[in-house]
Design a protein around this motif. Structure first.
Motif, short mmCIF file in Angstrom:
data_model
loop_
_atom_site.label_atom_id
_atom_site.label_comp_id
_atom_site.label_asym_id
_atom_site.label_seq_id
_atom_site.Cartn_x
_atom_site.Cartn_y
_atom_site.Cartn_z
N PHE A 9 0.83 -1.20 0.00
CA PHE A 9 0.00 0.00 0.00
C PHE A 9 0.87 1.26 0.00
O PHE A 9 0.70 2.15 -0.83
N PHE A 10 1.81 1.33 0.94
CA PHE A 10 2.65 2.52 1.01
C PHE A 10 3.57 2.65 -0.20
O PHE A 10 3.86 3.77 -0.62
N SER A 11 3.97 1.54 -0.79
CA SER A 11 4.76 1.61 -2.03
C SER A 11 3.94 2.22 -3.16
O SER A 11 4.42 3.07 -3.91
N ARG A 12 2.69 1.78 -3.28
CA ARG A 12 1.81 2.33 -4.31
C ARG A 12 1.54 3.82 -4.07
O ARG A 12 1.56 4.62 -5.00
N VAL A 13 1.26 4.16 -2.83
CA VAL A 13 0.98 5.56 -2.51
C VAL A 13 2.20 6.42 -2.78
O VAL A 13 2.10 7.50 -3.36
N ARG A 14 3.36 5.93 -2.39
CA ARG A 14 4.61 6.68 -2.60
C ARG A 14 4.86 6.92 -4.09
O ARG A 14 5.35 7.98 -4.48
N ALA A 15 4.52 5.96 -4.93
CA ALA A 15 4.79 6.06 -6.36
C ALA A 15 3.73 6.86 -7.13
O ALA A 15 3.92 7.17 -8.30
N ASN A 16 2.62 7.20 -6.47
CA ASN A 16 1.51 7.84 -7.17
C ASN A 16 1.09 9.12 -6.44
O ASN A 16 0.39 9.04 -5.42
N PRO A 17 1.47 10.29 -6.98
CA PRO A 17 1.11 11.55 -6.32
C PRO A 17 -0.41 11.73 -6.14
O PRO A 17 -0.85 12.32 -5.15
N GLY A 18 -1.20 11.20 -7.06
CA GLY A 18 -2.65 11.29 -6.92
C GLY A 18 -3.15 10.53 -5.71
O GLY A 18 -4.01 11.02 -4.96
N LEU A 19 -2.61 9.33 -5.48
CA LEU A 19 -2.99 8.55 -4.30
C LEU A 19 -2.50 9.24 -3.03
O LEU A 19 -3.20 9.24 -2.02
N GLN A 20 -1.30 9.84 -3.08
CA GLN A 20 -0.78 10.57 -1.92
C GLN A 20 -1.74 11.69 -1.54
O GLN A 20 -2.08 11.86 -0.37
N GLN A 21 -2.17 12.43 -2.54
CA GLN A 21 -3.07 13.55 -2.28
C GLN A 21 -4.41 13.06 -1.72
O GLN A 21 -4.94 13.61 -0.76
N GLU A 22 -4.94 12.00 -2.33
CA GLU A 22 -6.23 11.46 -1.88
C GLU A 22 -6.13 10.95 -0.44
O GLU A 22 -7.01 11.21 0.39
N LEU A 86 16.88 -19.96 4.76
CA LEU A 86 17.51 -19.58 3.50
C LEU A 86 19.03 -19.60 3.65
O LEU A 86 19.56 -19.35 4.72
N PRO A 87 19.75 -19.86 2.55
CA PRO A 87 21.20 -19.72 2.60
C PRO A 87 21.55 -18.29 3.00
O PRO A 87 20.78 -17.36 2.74
N ASP A 88 22.70 -18.10 3.60
CA ASP A 88 23.09 -16.78 4.11
C ASP A 88 22.98 -15.68 3.07
O ASP A 88 22.45 -14.61 3.34
N TRP A 89 23.47 -15.94 1.84
CA TRP A 89 23.46 -14.88 0.83
C TRP A 89 22.04 -14.50 0.43
O TRP A 89 21.74 -13.34 0.19
N MET A 90 21.12 -15.49 0.41
CA MET A 90 19.73 -15.19 0.08
C MET A 90 19.06 -14.45 1.23
O MET A 90 18.27 -13.52 1.01
N GLN A 91 19.37 -14.84 2.45
CA GLN A 91 18.82 -14.17 3.62
C GLN A 91 19.27 -12.71 3.65
O GLN A 91 18.48 -11.82 3.91
N GLU A 92 20.56 -12.48 3.35
CA GLU A 92 21.08 -11.11 3.34
C GLU A 92 20.37 -10.27 2.27
O GLU A 92 20.01 -9.12 2.51
N MET A 93 20.16 -10.87 1.10
CA MET A 93 19.48 -10.16 0.01
C MET A 93 18.03 -9.85 0.42
O MET A 93 17.54 -8.74 0.24
N LYS A 94 17.36 -10.83 0.99
CA LYS A 94 15.98 -10.64 1.45
C LYS A 94 15.92 -9.56 2.52
O LYS A 94 15.06 -8.68 2.49
N ASP A 95 16.85 -9.62 3.49
CA ASP A 95 16.88 -8.64 4.56
C ASP A 95 17.11 -7.23 4.02
O ASP A 95 16.48 -6.27 4.47
N GLN A 96 17.99 -7.10 3.04
CA GLN A 96 18.28 -5.79 2.46
C GLN A 96 17.04 -5.23 1.76
O GLN A 96 16.69 -4.07 1.94
N LEU A 97 16.39 -6.08 0.95
CA LEU A 97 15.18 -5.62 0.25
C LEU A 97 14.07 -5.26 1.23
O LEU A 97 13.40 -4.24 1.08
N LEU A 98 13.89 -6.09 2.24
CA LEU A 98 12.87 -5.81 3.25
C LEU A 98 13.18 -4.52 4.00
O LEU A 98 12.30 -3.70 4.23
N ALA A 99 14.46 -4.34 4.35
CA ALA A 99 14.85 -3.12 5.06
C ALA A 99 14.58 -1.88 4.22
O ALA A 99 14.09 -0.87 4.72
N GLU A 100 14.88 -1.96 2.92
CA GLU A 100 14.63 -0.83 2.03
C GLU A 100 13.13 -0.54 1.93
O GLU A 100 12.71 0.61 2.00
#
Length: 128
Positions: A9-22, A86-100
């Motif tokens: 939801f917040f990703s969509r709102v962030r990407a759409n100024p019309g939704l932000q305004q609404e 998950l293997p460590d490298w996949m967990q790190e990638m997942k954690d980074q994406l989730l953190a972002e």
């Protein structure tokens, strides 16, 4: 409880100024900031994202800074609840994406919370 619909939801709102305004208009129309989670859940569901009031309540609560003295989980405690499948490298990638994603969602939630607080202050000063 899954925060994925809230993040979406917040990703969509962030990407759409019309939704932000609404969303801003709807939240500014509230007489009490305690109504924000329900209003955001209704808005998200209208936009095709199945998110609950409880998910928004918990996400907004998580956006509040941790007070001094509150306990934080250790890495071992976090690992015990996260599964660690998950293997460590996949967990790190997942954690980074989730953190972002969470950082973006929290930034937007903090903006929304500040707008609600400003609106409440305006209402309070108008009543006086």
């Amino acid at each position: 409880m899954s925060f994925e619909p809230v993040i979406e939801f917040f990703s969509r709102v962030r990407a759409n100024p019309g939704l932000q305004q609404e969303l801003t208009q709807r939240l500014n129309a509230l007489s009490d900031s305690g109504q924000a989670p329900a209003a955001m859940a209704r808005f998200a569901n209208e936009k095709g994202i199945a998110a609950t009031q409880e998910a928004f309540s918990q996400a907004l609560s998580a956006a509040v800074p941790v007070r001094a003295g509150d306990a934080e989980l250790s890495e071992a405690e976090l690992e015990s609840v996260s599964g660690g499948m998950l293997p460590d490298w996949m967990q790190e990638m997942k954690d980074q994406l989730l953190a972002e994603q969470m950082a973006k969602a929290l930034e937007l939630m903090n903006t929304v919370t500040a707008n609600i607080q400003l609106q409440n202050n305006n209402i309070t000063s108008n009543i006086r």
